[in-house]
Write a protein that holds these residues in place. Structure first.
Motif, PDB file in Angstrom:
ATOM      1  N   LEU A  75      17.546  25.521  -4.055  1.00 57.51           N
ATOM      2  CA  LEU A  75      17.395  24.557  -5.141  1.00 57.51           C
ATOM      3  C   LEU A  75      17.160  23.161  -4.588  1.00 57.51           C
ATOM      4  CD1 LEU A  75      20.299  25.722  -7.508  1.00 57.51           C
ATOM      5  CD2 LEU A  75      17.910  26.462  -7.505  1.00 57.51           C
ATOM      6  N   ALA A  76      16.194  22.450  -5.160  1.00 62.82           N
ATOM      7  CA  ALA A  76      15.937  21.079  -4.732  1.00 62.82           C
ATOM      8  C   ALA A  76      17.128  20.190  -5.027  1.00 62.82           C
ATOM      9  CB  ALA A  76      14.681  20.546  -5.425  1.00 62.82           C
ATOM     10  N   LYS A  77      17.829  20.476  -6.128  1.00 65.01           N
ATOM     11  CA  LYS A  77      19.057  19.769  -6.471  1.00 65.01           C
ATOM     12  C   LYS A  77      19.932  20.709  -7.285  1.00 65.01           C
ATOM     13  CE  LYS A  77      16.889  17.568 -10.481  1.00 65.01           C
ATOM     14  NZ  LYS A  77      16.600  16.270 -11.147  1.00 65.01           N
ATOM     15  N   PRO A  78      21.242  20.496  -7.281  1.00 67.19           N
ATOM     16  CA  PRO A  78      22.135  21.393  -8.009  1.00 67.19           C
ATOM     17  C   PRO A  78      21.872  21.339  -9.512  1.00 67.19           C
ATOM     18  CG  PRO A  78      23.358  20.004  -6.480  1.00 67.19           C
ATOM     19  CD  PRO A  78      21.973  19.440  -6.560  1.00 67.19           C
ATOM     20  N   PRO A  79      22.319  22.348 -10.251  1.00 71.97           N
ATOM     21  CA  PRO A  79      22.182  22.300 -11.708  1.00 71.97           C
ATOM     22  C   PRO A  79      22.838  21.047 -12.271  1.00 71.97           C
ATOM     23  CG  PRO A  79      22.916  24.477 -10.998  1.00 71.97           C
ATOM     24  CD  PRO A  79      22.958  23.593  -9.799  1.00 71.97           C
ATOM     25  N   ALA A  80      22.162  20.399 -13.193  1.00 73.38           N
ATOM     26  CA  ALA A  80      22.679  19.162 -13.779  1.00 73.38           C
ATOM     27  C   ALA A  80      24.047  19.391 -14.399  1.00 73.38           C
ATOM     28  CB  ALA A  80      21.703  18.632 -14.835  1.00 73.38           C
ATOM     29  N   ASP A  81      24.986  18.538 -14.072  1.00 72.13           N
ATOM     30  CA  ASP A  81      26.328  18.537 -14.664  1.00 72.13           C
ATOM     31  C   ASP A  81      27.189  19.730 -14.252  1.00 72.13           C
ATOM     32  OD1 ASP A  81      25.674  16.207 -16.047  1.00 72.13           O
ATOM     33  OD2 ASP A  81      24.869  17.341 -17.730  1.00 72.13           O
ATOM     34  N   SER A  82      26.738  20.545 -13.297  1.00 71.02           N
ATOM     35  CA  SER A  82      27.517  21.745 -12.959  1.00 71.02           C
ATOM     36  C   SER A  82      28.861  21.390 -12.334  1.00 71.02           C
ATOM     37  CB  SER A  82      26.719  22.664 -12.024  1.00 71.02           C
ATOM     38  OG  SER A  82      26.290  21.964 -10.858  1.00 71.02           O
ATOM     39  N   ILE A  83      28.889  20.402 -11.452  1.00 69.39           N
ATOM     40  CA  ILE A  83      30.164  19.994 -10.854  1.00 69.39           C
ATOM     41  C   ILE A  83      31.054  19.332 -11.895  1.00 69.39           C
ATOM     42  CG2 ILE A  83      31.182  18.264  -9.305  1.00 69.39           C
ATOM     43  CD1 ILE A  83      30.497  20.871  -7.943  1.00 69.39           C
ATOM     44  N   ASP A  84      30.456  18.624 -12.835  1.00 69.99           N
ATOM     45  CA  ASP A  84      31.258  17.998 -13.883  1.00 69.99           C
ATOM     46  C   ASP A  84      31.923  19.050 -14.768  1.00 69.99           C
ATOM     47  OD1 ASP A  84      30.319  15.311 -13.151  1.00 69.99           O
ATOM     48  OD2 ASP A  84      28.417  16.071 -13.849  1.00 69.99           O
ATOM     49  N   ARG A  85      31.220  20.127 -15.061  1.00 67.03           N
ATOM     50  CA  ARG A  85      31.818  21.225 -15.835  1.00 67.03           C
ATOM     51  C   ARG A  85      32.928  21.893 -15.037  1.00 67.03           C
ATOM     52  NH1 ARG A  85      27.394  24.182 -19.517  1.00 67.03           N
ATOM     53  NH2 ARG A  85      29.271  25.359 -19.986  1.00 67.03           N
ATOM     54  N   TRP A  86      32.705  22.003 -13.731  1.00 66.48           N
ATOM     55  CA  TRP A  86      33.717  22.568 -12.835  1.00 66.48           C
ATOM     56  C   TRP A  86      34.981  21.710 -12.861  1.00 66.48           C
ATOM     57  CZ3 TRP A  86      35.132  20.329  -7.950  1.00 66.48           C
ATOM     58  CH2 TRP A  86      35.855  21.165  -7.090  1.00 66.48           C
ATOM     59  N   LEU A  87      34.809  20.399 -12.834  1.00 65.93           N
ATOM     60  CA  LEU A  87      35.958  19.497 -12.901  1.00 65.93           C
ATOM     61  C   LEU A  87      36.645  19.571 -14.263  1.00 65.93           C
ATOM     62  CD1 LEU A  87      34.549  16.306 -11.149  1.00 65.93           C
ATOM     63  CD2 LEU A  87      36.487  17.670 -10.357  1.00 65.93           C
ATOM     64  N   LEU A  88      35.865  19.532 -15.337  1.00 64.71           N
ATOM     65  CA  LEU A  88      36.444  19.533 -16.677  1.00 64.71           C
ATOM     66  C   LEU A  88      37.233  20.797 -16.949  1.00 64.71           C
ATOM     67  CD1 LEU A  88      33.519  17.986 -18.734  1.00 64.71           C
ATOM     68  CD2 LEU A  88      35.836  17.076 -18.581  1.00 64.71           C
ATOM     69  N   GLU A  89      36.732  21.915 -16.478  1.00 62.49           N
ATOM     70  CA  GLU A  89      37.451  23.168 -16.714  1.00 62.49           C
ATOM     71  C   GLU A  89      38.820  23.145 -16.036  1.00 62.49           C
ATOM     72  OE1 GLU A  89      36.692  27.966 -16.613  1.00 62.49           O
ATOM     73  OE2 GLU A  89      35.780  26.704 -15.092  1.00 62.49           O
ATOM     74  N   GLN A  90      38.893  22.562 -14.856  1.00 64.19           N
ATOM     75  CA  GLN A  90      40.188  22.451 -14.177  1.00 64.19           C
ATOM     76  C   GLN A  90      41.149  21.576 -14.972  1.00 64.19           C
ATOM     77  OE1 GLN A  90      39.956  21.756  -9.818  1.00 64.19           O
ATOM     78  NE2 GLN A  90      37.748  21.754 -10.133  1.00 64.19           N
ATOM     79  N   LEU A  91      40.627  20.463 -15.483  1.00 67.31           N
ATOM     80  CA  LEU A  91      41.469  19.506 -16.195  1.00 67.31           C
ATOM     81  C   LEU A  91      41.924  20.040 -17.546  1.00 67.31           C
ATOM     82  CD1 LEU A  91      39.408  16.328 -15.309  1.00 67.31           C
ATOM     83  CD2 LEU A  91      41.632  16.965 -14.365  1.00 67.31           C
ATOM     84  N   ALA A  92      41.262  21.079 -18.057  1.00 67.54           N
ATOM     85  CA  ALA A  92      41.651  21.660 -19.339  1.00 67.54           C
ATOM     86  C   ALA A  92      42.703  22.755 -19.187  1.00 67.54           C
ATOM     87  CB  ALA A  92      40.426  22.225 -20.051  1.00 67.54           C
TER      88      ALA A  92
END
Length: 571
Positions: A75-92
């Motif tokens: 991938l030229a760049k990671p999926p948009a917002d994928s790390i943010d979803r990863w972080l949010l799921e932990q915080l939930a």
């Protein structure tokens, strides 16, 4: 998001020093509302040095994640917002871990949310709403990407190869049909073909590719989890000296929070807000110790959110996104006056309207009024709450189940509990929305919504506050603060019987609430309606569709980047 209305038509913000700013006569925040939270344990004193180290490590982690995605999946760049979803799921999740920002560094190995985001790029992420020429062009790009993937996969099946060639042949045969002028999704052959590619029930071509690439995604999950675990270990072992002071430079148009070599600028209006919010909860003071504590706590809180967003406020062009986006102050003022709302379940010091709220990072937010994380609550105090969760399916589903638990418990105790919930209109195929629209919540809907579960503010016909307007170049600029929401927004009103008696919600209030969501400039025209002016109809709730669970590989399809303006809306 660029506001579609002309800059000259925007009602300006009136701001006088030491007073809450006003727009159209409505204060941008209200810290005078009665608070009903229970006393919370005082958190440990935050460390500016450790917070800065956390930011550095998180930036390195994001870069390493991008490298891994490129190495393994090309991938030229990671999926948009994928790390943010990863972080949010932990915080939930309930309860904290070793680090407040990354409490569960190995969550990707068990939840598979990150895996789903990665596989959505295989062979290409397809936008779910384009038709006509745009859909035709997307199919052409799809064929090219699919051929690249055939070279990348270790053992591509003969069937996949044949289907790619068949798609290419179909596109060459029908390539000019978009010129016919079809507009609806149902009438567009290119749209139907794109939908077939991701059809789970028929094992569409995208699904076949994703199955073939699944082992590669799993490898990324393992490597990312290892990187995250290493980051958390380094933070746990980090020993801060805390000998470096935090400085505050109030000269110039934008205040600067300075720690060592780092400068963070914040709008003067938000500096005033945070100072007032801090005084509400910590009491006023003018001693050097009081000022030093405020500067340190301010830096740690602001640094945490900028790290969380993944943006550097000092870097030109990096202030995109709508992190922290929220309903406008006119909506909150209406909720306060008409529905008794005095607290928010998902907010932060940067975007809260009330002095009492629940947030993702109570370790740094508590000094500014956070009552803790909503997901850690066993009992929610009686009262009326605004609920605007992050727009990710996983968080919204956990929120829905938690709301139901509180409603049932409070109803049994004959307590007063009311929620007004704002979520995107992604359809009941989105598990969270199907749940809130379903039978379990039926006893807690007002009469207006007994048969029709929610109000709907239509896309491009209502507005929100941009999440990054606390940065120095936005501030009191109303044209930067507000934007038109591209998607529809659902509004659920959920109440125990006692709350329904105290704050009844009927037709008149439904119309008024939807009108408040419209742009301030349009309020004089009355509430939204369907049809021509001569056929004005009263606002009604939208009917409930049958709930369908989105297949694991396809759940991202209703999270089209163009429509999820606030997927990272902070708690």
């Amino acid at each position: 998001m660029v506001n579609s209305r002309k800059r000259g038509s925007i009602v300006p913000i009136e701001w006088r020093e030491h007073e809450a700013p006003l727009r159209n006569g409505i204060a941008l925040w209200d810290f005078s509302a009665a608070r009903h939270g229970t006393p919370r344990p005082r958190p440990e004193e935050p460390s500016a040095e450790k917070e800065q180290r956390r930011a550095q490590l998180m930036q390195e982690f994001r870069s390493r994640y991008a490298e891994i995605c490129h190495q393994v999946l090309g991938l030229a760049k990671p999926p948009a917002d994928s790390i943010d979803r990863w972080l949010l799921e932990q915080l939930a999740q309930r309860g904290g871990g070793r680090d407040p920002l990354v409490p569960r560094p190995r969550i990707a190995e068990s939840s598979r949310v990150l895996e789903r985001e990665l596989l959505a790029e295989v062979p290409m992420r397809c936008h779910s709403r384009v038709t006509g020429r745009l859909a035709s062009e997307q199919l052409a790009r799809y064929v090219k990407s699919a051929r690249d993937w055939l070279q990348r996969l270790q053992e591509p099946s003969q069937l996949i190869s044949e289907e790619v060639e068949a798609l290419d042949a179909w596109l060459k045969e029908h390539g000019d049909e978009w010129k016919v002028g079809r507009k609806s999704s149902a009438d567009c052959p290119f749209r139907r073909k794109l939908d077939e590619l991701v059809a789970q029930e028929h094992m569409g071509l995208s699904v076949r590719f994703r199955v073939a690439a699944q082992d590669m995604a799993v490898e990324i999950l393992k490597r990312v989890s290892d990187e995250a675990e290493s980051m958390v270990v380094q933070l746990c072992e980090f020993k801060a000296s805390d000998v470096y002071p935090v400085h505050l430079d109030m000269e110039g148009a934008a205040p600067k929070i300075i720690f060592r070599e780092e400068e963070m600028k914040i709008s003067a209006m938000h500096m005033q807000k945070l100072h007032q919010l801090y005084e509400v909860h910590q009491g006023p003071g003018d001693s050097e110790d009081w000022k030093a504590a405020f500067r340190r706590r301010l830096y740690c809180m602001l640094r945490r959110y900028v790290t969380f967003i993944g943006l550097d406020p000092a870097e030109e062009g990096s202030q995109g996104g709508n992190m922290h986006a929220a309903a406008p102050e006119c909506v909150f003022a209406w909720l306060r006056d008409e529905m008794g709302v005095s607290a928010e379940l998902f907010a932060s010091p940067l975007n809260c309207f009330f002095a009492e709220y629940y947030s993702a990072f109570p370790d740094v937010d508590a000094f500014f009024g956070s009552q803790g994380s909503f997901f850690d609550l066993d009992d929610l105090p009686e009262g009326s709450y605004e609920v605007g969760p992050p727009y990710t399916e996983e968080v919204m589903e956990l929120m829905a189940r938690k709301l139901l638990k509180h409603l049932r418990s409070s109803a049994e105790k004959k307590q007063v509990l009311s929620f007004v919930v704002f979520v995107p209109d992604w359809g009941d195929e989105c598990t969270a929305l199907g749940l809130v629209s379903g039978e379990d919540f039926q006893p807690f809907r007002p009469e207006l919504c007994k048969k029709q579960a929610y109000l709907l503010a239509r896309g491009r016909e209502h507005h929100y506050i941009s999440g990054v307007q606390f940065f120095h170049d936005s501030g009191a600029d109303a044209s930067r603060r507000y934007y038109d929401v591209p998607h529809g927004t659902r509004i659920y009103v959920l109440q125990t019987p006692k709350a329904a008696e105290r704050w009844p919600f009927g037709q008149a209030k439904a119309e008024a609430l939807l009108a408040k969501l419209g742009p301030v400039e349009d309020h004089s025209h009355g509430p939204p309606f369907v049809g021509n002016e001569s056929e004005r109809q009263p606002v009604t709730c939208q009917p409930v569709a049958a709930s369908r669970r989105v297949p694991r590989f396809l759940a991202n399809e209703c999270n089209n980047v163009g429509d999820k303006w606030a997927e990272k809306h902070a708690f």
